[in-house]
Structure formats: structure tokens, C-alpha cells
Design an enzyme around this catalytic site. Structure first.
Site, PDB file in Angstrom:
ATOM      1  N   GLU A   1       0.848  -1.189   0.000  1.00 49.47           N
ATOM      2  CA  GLU A   1       0.000   0.000   0.000  1.00 49.47           C
ATOM      3  C   GLU A   1       0.887   1.245   0.000  1.00 49.47           C
ATOM      4  O   GLU A   1       1.807   1.350   0.804  1.00 49.47           O
ATOM      5  CB  GLU A   1      -0.916  -0.023   1.245  1.00 49.47           C
ATOM      6  CG  GLU A   1      -1.585   1.284   1.613  1.00 49.47           C
ATOM      7  CD  GLU A   1      -2.496   1.858   0.515  1.00 49.47           C
ATOM      8  OE1 GLU A   1      -3.298   1.099  -0.052  1.00 49.47           O
ATOM      9  OE2 GLU A   1      -2.376   3.068   0.232  1.00 49.47           O
ATOM     10  N   GLN A   2       0.556   2.202  -0.862  1.00 50.28           N
ATOM     11  CA  GLN A   2       1.391   3.400  -0.970  1.00 50.28           C
ATOM     12  C   GLN A   2       1.314   4.284   0.278  1.00 50.28           C
ATOM     13  O   GLN A   2       2.298   4.938   0.641  1.00 50.28           O
ATOM     14  CB  GLN A   2       1.009   4.199  -2.212  1.00 50.28           C
ATOM     15  CG  GLN A   2      -0.400   4.772  -2.170  1.00 50.28           C
ATOM     16  CD  GLN A   2      -0.787   5.536  -3.438  1.00 50.28           C
ATOM     17  OE1 GLN A   2      -0.003   5.632  -4.360  1.00 50.28           O
ATOM     18  NE2 GLN A   2      -1.982   6.071  -3.471  1.00 50.28           N
TER      19      GLN A   2
ATOM     20  N   ARG B   1     -17.076   4.454   6.899  1.00 54.18           N
ATOM     21  CA  ARG B   1     -16.088   3.871   5.991  1.00 54.18           C
ATOM     22  C   ARG B   1     -14.858   3.352   6.744  1.00 54.18           C
ATOM     23  O   ARG B   1     -14.315   2.297   6.440  1.00 54.18           O
ATOM     24  CB  ARG B   1     -15.680   4.963   4.996  1.00 54.18           C
ATOM     25  CG  ARG B   1     -15.109   4.479   3.743  1.00 54.18           C
ATOM     26  CD  ARG B   1     -14.730   5.654   2.850  1.00 54.18           C
ATOM     27  NE  ARG B   1     -13.940   5.153   1.774  1.00 54.18           N
ATOM     28  CZ  ARG B   1     -14.451   4.634   0.655  1.00 54.18           C
ATOM     29  NH1 ARG B   1     -15.733   4.606   0.462  1.00 54.18           N
ATOM     30  NH2 ARG B   1     -13.672   4.152  -0.273  1.00 54.18           N
TER      31      ARG B   1
ATOM     32  N   TYR C   1     -27.719   9.507   5.954  1.00 57.82           N
ATOM     33  CA  TYR C   1     -28.041   8.347   6.803  1.00 57.82           C
ATOM     34  C   TYR C   1     -27.167   8.312   8.048  1.00 57.82           C
ATOM     35  O   TYR C   1     -26.153   8.994   8.131  1.00 57.82           O
ATOM     36  CB  TYR C   1     -27.959   7.028   6.028  1.00 57.82           C
ATOM     37  CG  TYR C   1     -26.674   6.684   5.290  1.00 57.82           C
ATOM     38  CD1 TYR C   1     -25.574   6.115   5.928  1.00 57.82           C
ATOM     39  CD2 TYR C   1     -26.592   6.868   3.900  1.00 57.82           C
ATOM     40  CE1 TYR C   1     -24.438   5.751   5.218  1.00 57.82           C
ATOM     41  CE2 TYR C   1     -25.449   6.503   3.185  1.00 57.82           C
ATOM     42  CZ  TYR C   1     -24.367   5.944   3.856  1.00 57.82           C
ATOM     43  OH  TYR C   1     -23.243   5.579   3.145  1.00 57.82           O
TER      44      TYR C   1
ATOM     45  N   ASP D   1     -12.105  -1.215  -8.224  1.00 61.38           N
ATOM     46  CA  ASP D   1     -12.125   0.022  -9.018  1.00 61.38           C
ATOM     47  C   ASP D   1     -11.031   0.059 -10.086  1.00 61.38           C
ATOM     48  O   ASP D   1     -11.141   0.804 -11.056  1.00 61.38           O
ATOM     49  CB  ASP D   1     -11.943   1.246  -8.103  1.00 61.38           C
ATOM     50  CG  ASP D   1     -13.257   1.753  -7.521  1.00 61.38           C
ATOM     51  OD1 ASP D   1     -14.282   1.047  -7.666  1.00 61.38           O
ATOM     52  OD2 ASP D   1     -13.261   2.847  -6.918  1.00 61.38           O
TER      53      ASP D   1
HETATM   54  C1  LIG Z   1     -18.794   9.649  -2.946  1.00 61.12           C
HETATM   55  C2  LIG Z   1     -18.641   8.140  -2.972  1.00 61.12           C
HETATM   56  C3  LIG Z   1     -19.512   7.359  -2.230  1.00 61.12           C
HETATM   57  C4  LIG Z   1     -19.412   5.943  -2.293  1.00 61.12           C
HETATM   58  N1  LIG Z   1     -20.306   5.191  -1.567  1.00 61.12           N
HETATM   59  C5  LIG Z   1     -20.246   3.829  -1.648  1.00 61.12           C
HETATM   60  C6  LIG Z   1     -21.183   3.001  -0.917  1.00 61.12           C
HETATM   61  O1  LIG Z   1     -22.045   3.495  -0.176  1.00 61.12           O
HETATM   62  N2  LIG Z   1     -21.084   1.643  -1.047  1.00 61.12           N
HETATM   63  C7  LIG Z   1     -20.129   1.043  -1.850  1.00 61.12           C
HETATM   64  O2  LIG Z   1     -20.093  -0.207  -1.932  1.00 61.12           O
HETATM   65  N3  LIG Z   1     -19.232   1.803  -2.541  1.00 61.12           N
HETATM   66  C8  LIG Z   1     -19.269   3.172  -2.461  1.00 61.12           C
HETATM   67  N4  LIG Z   1     -18.357   3.922  -3.143  1.00 61.12           N
HETATM   68  C9  LIG Z   1     -17.356   3.251  -3.998  1.00 61.12           C
HETATM   69  C10 LIG Z   1     -16.161   2.757  -3.219  1.00 61.12           C
HETATM   70  O3  LIG Z   1     -15.606   3.789  -2.446  1.00 61.12           O
HETATM   71  C11 LIG Z   1     -15.101   2.210  -4.171  1.00 61.12           C
HETATM   72  O4  LIG Z   1     -15.695   1.441  -5.181  1.00 61.12           O
HETATM   73  C12 LIG Z   1     -14.112   1.321  -3.404  1.00 61.12           C
HETATM   74  O5  LIG Z   1     -13.394   2.105  -2.487  1.00 61.12           O
HETATM   75  C13 LIG Z   1     -13.173   0.611  -4.363  1.00 61.12           C
HETATM   76  O6  LIG Z   1     -12.250  -0.156  -3.631  1.00 61.12           O
HETATM   77  P1  LIG Z   1     -10.846  -0.524  -4.248  1.00 61.12           P
HETATM   78  O7  LIG Z   1     -10.159  -1.318  -3.200  1.00 61.12           O
HETATM   79  O8  LIG Z   1     -11.008  -1.099  -5.604  1.00 61.12           O
HETATM   80  O9  LIG Z   1     -10.114   0.872  -4.468  1.00 61.12           O
HETATM   81  P2  LIG Z   1      -9.682   1.950  -3.368  1.00 61.12           P
HETATM   82  O10 LIG Z   1     -10.591   1.909  -2.205  1.00 61.12           O
HETATM   83  O11 LIG Z   1      -9.521   3.226  -4.116  1.00 61.12           O
HETATM   84  O12 LIG Z   1      -8.264   1.452  -2.858  1.00 61.12           O
HETATM   85  C14 LIG Z   1      -7.125   1.508  -3.663  1.00 61.12           C
HETATM   86  C15 LIG Z   1      -5.912   1.479  -2.750  1.00 61.12           C
HETATM   87  O13 LIG Z   1      -4.741   1.347  -3.559  1.00 61.12           O
HETATM   88  C16 LIG Z   1      -3.737   2.238  -3.085  1.00 61.12           C
HETATM   89  N5  LIG Z   1      -2.859   2.534  -4.219  1.00 61.12           N
HETATM   90  C17 LIG Z   1      -3.138   3.269  -5.310  1.00 61.12           C
HETATM   91  N6  LIG Z   1      -2.067   3.320  -6.128  1.00 61.12           N
HETATM   92  C18 LIG Z   1      -1.096   2.579  -5.541  1.00 61.12           C
HETATM   93  C19 LIG Z   1       0.248   2.235  -5.904  1.00 61.12           C
HETATM   94  N7  LIG Z   1       0.813   2.665  -7.047  1.00 61.12           N
HETATM   95  N8  LIG Z   1       0.971   1.457  -5.064  1.00 61.12           N
HETATM   96  C20 LIG Z   1       0.434   1.002  -3.903  1.00 61.12           C
HETATM   97  N9  LIG Z   1      -0.840   1.308  -3.507  1.00 61.12           N
HETATM   98  C21 LIG Z   1      -1.582   2.075  -4.320  1.00 61.12           C
HETATM   99  C22 LIG Z   1      -4.538   3.438  -2.593  1.00 61.12           C
HETATM  100  O14 LIG Z   1      -3.781   4.231  -1.709  1.00 61.12           O
HETATM  101  C23 LIG Z   1      -5.733   2.767  -1.940  1.00 61.12           C
HETATM  102  O15 LIG Z   1      -5.494   2.425  -0.605  1.00 61.12           O
HETATM  103  C24 LIG Z   1     -18.415   5.338  -3.090  1.00 61.12           C
HETATM  104  C25 LIG Z   1     -17.517   6.131  -3.811  1.00 61.12           C
HETATM  105  C26 LIG Z   1     -17.619   7.530  -3.762  1.00 61.12           C
HETATM  106  C27 LIG Z   1     -16.656   8.358  -4.560  1.00 61.12           C
END
Ligand SMILES: Cc1cc2nc3c(=O)[nH]c(=O)nc-3n(C[C@H](O)[C@H](O)[C@H](O)COP(=O)(O)OP(=O)(O)OC[C@H]3O[C@@H](n4cnc5c(N)ncnc54)[C@H](O)[C@@H]3O)c2cc1C
Length: 376
Positions: A34-35, A108, A213, A292
Site C-alpha cells: 500500500e502506498q 467507511r 443516513y 475500481d
Molecule cells: C462519494 C462516494 C460514495 C461511495 N459510496 C459507496 C457506498 O455506499 N457503497 C459502496 O459499496 N461503494 C461506495 N463507493 C465506492 C467505493 O468507495 C469504491 O468502489 C471502493 O473504495 C473501491 O475499492 P478498491 O479497493 O477497488 O479501491 P480503493 O478503495 O480506491 O483502494 C485503492 C488502494 O490502492 C492504493 N494505491 C493506489 N495506487 C497505488 C500504488 N501505485 N501502489 C500502492 N498502492 C496504491 C490506494 O492508496 C488505496 O489504498 C463510493 C464512492 C464515492 C466516490
């Protein structure tokens, strides 16, 4: 006995941590990179759909999540001005019976901490920003910004919407700025001066909405998140502050409940809303994307993290019992199992019509990532 598969996971967000926990369940060794230098508790809520809760249950996190989260009777959808109910999506016990798990509203930070608790601390390497990947005869070599390297049999890029792993595999492409922004924050419900609010309400305006909520079981903390046009704003960062006065102005004329919640709101973050079209491939050799990184979406179905968490369970099933030579096939199977569903959620979410009127929600919440048939 063959040595266990070793998988490196890039990113310790919701998807990366869920993947680490799910892979360990089937005996795979994981190292998460993790960065960030440390985990921060950011002021936001998150809806944890019944589909995500089914995954969390087998990761051993259901009791903790129930204890720390709010259990809403419904997700109510109302007209911004008249308050007329457009569609009241009932959750609570009847939905729990129907969909097989509760629908919870969490902080969160609580969801993230719960997922982190399912992964031994020694498996998580903070302060490791991935900058390079090379497939070698010995596995995949990961290079980090501080000059260090690591090697693994396989790599999962769970590094979010701006995924470096995706850029390395398939070339960098810009995200789609939707021209809209979200204000969001959590604050103590005591600031509402004794007034209560609906369990979970989306107030639908003409070109904007606000969702409000509770995120704690005793209703002690309130969360709000908006979506409204602001095409010039392009920052996605937890350090970007919004102006509460601007926020109040943007929602002037909304129902009394919205006005009260905004009047009590001490400060707020501001975030550009982005997504991407579904990408052509998720995997290349022994490297795959997840969450994502491969299917980012607008937040309008509250399913982005849920999709990443479902991905984790399905990926663990695809990799169960697989050796290094079988990883590329397992990754193709993972993508084939998950693509149709995540694309449908991305596209549905983008329309921002979810629950605006009576909506068939069964296909989203009934899904069980632990038992859904895997692609051939
Ligand atoms: C306003 C908003 C409201 C939301 N509400 C909801 C909800 O109610 N319910 C729901 O299910 N989803 C919700 N989401 C969506 C949800 O936040 C994302 O889909 C989710 O966080 C995706 O998880 P992830 O692990 O794929 O990516 P992320 O959570 O973005 O995690 C990616 C991680 O990778 C790390 N990283 C990035 N680049 C590097 C690198 N080069 N080297 C090492 N580490 C790195 C980052 O620091 C981060 O910790 C919401 C999003 C937004 C914007």
C-alpha cells in the site's frame, strides 16, 4: 506437498484487504503493498449491501459489522421539495430474510478497519508505492518508488480508479470526469440538537441529490453525500475541503430535513465524481486487476466497494488449489465470471436512476459470490 501460491496485492483499500483475507482462507500466501504510510479514518459513510455482507460473513466479519453499523429499516427515496415518497426500498429483517444477509450503513473507517482485522499485520506493507512490474522466469517482480523490489507468483492490482497496474498492463487512459462533484462528511448527531432524521434518505432534486443516513447503531453519527454539477472541479482527494456555505446554498429550497442536516454540518470534503467505461481485458499473464482498478463506477448504487468485495470472494474460488502455471487461466476465469455483472452495475449506476422509482433490486442483493457458478 507443493509450496503455497504467493500472491502480491497492490493496494490496501476495500478490495485489496478483502482479497487478502479471502485468499488466505484457501491457503494462499499474501503480501499487500500500500502506498500510504498509514491508514487514516476518513469522514465518510458506506452502504454495505446484502451481497457484500454475504462475503464478509465468511471472512468472519459479520458480528463486528453488525455491532458497529446502523441497521436501517429502508433506503427511502423522496422528492427534494415536497418530500413525496418515490420508492421506499425496505431493508431490515424482511430483506435480510429475502436476500440472505443484512443491509448495513457503516462508517467507511469501520468497514476498512474490519477488513484490515482479517489480515495479519505482517502481511501488509505500508509505504510501498508500486511503480513497475516485470514477469520473469521466477514470477512477477514488483518495483516500488523507494527502490525496493519484491517477487510473487501472481499479482492482483487492487489499486483503485487511477490504477498504476492497469496503466502498466494496458497503457494509461484518462478517467471520465462526470462534470459532477460530491460533498461528503460525517458528524456527531448531537449537533442536530435532539432532532431525528430518516434512517437513510435520498432526496432527489432536478439536477442534484443528497443522501443522508446514520452510520452508528445508536444513531450517534450522521453522514451526508451529494451529487451536483460542477464541471470545472477535478480534484479527487480527501484533503480537498469544500465550503459548507456553498453546500447549503446549493441545496436551498430542499426539504426541512435536508436544511437541518446542512445547517448543523460543521465542515465538508469535496470530491470530483469519476468513472470509466468497462475495459477490454482485466488480466495479462499472472497479473490481474480487481475492484475500481478494472470497473470503477459512479456512487449512485452504493455498490463500488461491494463489487470489489464480491471480486475478492470469486477470485479466491478461482485460485483455490491452483499452482503458478495455472494462474493465468484462473485469472481469465475470474474475469469471465465477473465481467457481465460488474459492467451491468457500472452502467446502471451511471444512469443515476437506481431506486428513483420502483426498482427490481433482486439481481443486485441476491447474488452470492461464494456460490455463484464459476465460468467454464
Ligand atoms: C462519494 C462516494 C460514495 C461511495 N459510496 C459507496 C457506498 O455506499 N457503497 C459502496 O459499496 N461503494 C461506495 N463507493 C465506492 C467505493 O468507495 C469504491 O468502489 C471502493 O473504495 C473501491 O475499492 P478498491 O479497493 O477497488 O479501491 P480503493 O478503495 O480506491 O483502494 C485503492 C488502494 O490502492 C492504493 N494505491 C493506489 N495506487 C497505488 C500504488 N501505485 N501502489 C500502492 N498502492 C496504491 C490506494 O492508496 C488505496 O489504498 C463510493 C464512492 C464515492 C466516490
Amino acid at each position: 506437498m507443493a509450496r503455497p501460491l504467493g500472491v502480491a496485492i497492490v493496494g490496501a483499500g476495500m478490495g485489496g484487504l478483502a482479497t487478502a483475507a479471502a485468499l488466505r482462507r484457501v491457503g494462499i500466501e499474501v503480501a499487500v503493498y500500500e502506498q500510504a504510510q498509514q491508514f487514516a479514518r476518513l469522514g465518510a459513510g458506506i452502504q454495505v449491501g446484502c451481497n457484500a455482507m454475504k462475503v464478509l460473513r465468511l471472512l468472519g466479519l459479520e458480528a463486528r459489522m453488525r455491532q458497529q453499523s446502523f441497521y436501517p429499516r429502508s433506503w427511502n427515496n423522496r422528492d427534494w421539495r415536497t418530500g413525496e415518497v418515490k420508492f421506499d426500498m425496505i431493508f431490515g429483517e424482511s430483506a435480510e430474510r429475502k436476500f440472505g444477509a443484512p443491509y448495513l450503513l457503516a462508517h467507511r473507517g469501520d468497514l476498512h478497519a474490519a477488513l484490515a482485522s482479517a489480515v495479519p499485520a505482517q502481511c501488509i506493507n505500508l509505504g510501498h508505492k508500486l511503480v513497475g512490474l516485470d514477469e520473469t522466469g521466477d514470477g512477477v517482480k514488483l518495483s516500488f518508488a523507494d527502490g525496493t523490489t519484491a517477487t510473487a507468483d501472481a499479482v492482483v492490482g487492487a489499486d483503485g480508479v487511477h490504477s498504476v497496474v492497469r496503466d502498466i498492463l494496458f497503457g494509461a487512459t484518462p478517467v471520465n470526469f462526470t462534470g459532477r462533484i460530491a460533498y461528503r462528511t460525517t458528524y456527531p448527531a448531537s449537533l442536530l440538537g435532539g432532532e431525528t432524521i430518516g434512517d437513510c434518505t435520498k432526496w432527489w432534486g432536478e439536477d442534484r441529490h443528497i443522501v443522508i443516513y446514520y452510520v452508528k447503531p445508536n444513531r450517534s453519527e450522521v453522514y451526508l453525500v451529494t451529487s451536483q454539477p460542477e464541471p470545472e472541479f477535478r480534484i479527487e482527494s480527501w484533503s480537498a475541503k469544500g465550503d459548507v456555505k456553498e453546500l447549503r446554498k446549493a441545496f436551498a429550497g430542499f426539504s426541512r430535513e435536508v436544511e437541518r442536516v446542512l445547517a448543523a454540518c460543521p465542515d465538508v470534503h469535496k470530491w470530483a465524481i469519476v468513472d470509466r467505461n468497462s475495459i477490454e481485458h482485466w488480466a495479462e499473464g499472472n497479473v490481474t486487476l480487481l475492484g475500481d482498478a478494472c470497473h470503477p463506477m459512479t456512487p449512485y448504487m452504493a455498490q463500488g466497494a461491494a463489487m470489489a468485495i464480491e471480486d475478492a470472494a470469486v477470485l479466491s474460488r478461482c485460485l483455490d488449489g491452483v499452482e503458478r502455471e495455472g494462474v493465468a487461466n484462473a485469472f481469465r476465469r475470474f474475469e469471465a465470471t465477473r465481467r457481465e455483472r460488474t459492467t451491468r452495475v457500472q452502467e446502471t449506476s451511471r444512469r443515476n436512476t437506481w431506486l428513483r422509482e420502483k426498482t427490481d433490486t433482486d439481481w443486485v442483493y441476491t447474488y452470492d459470490a461464494w456460490s455463484v457458478p464459476l465460468a467454464a
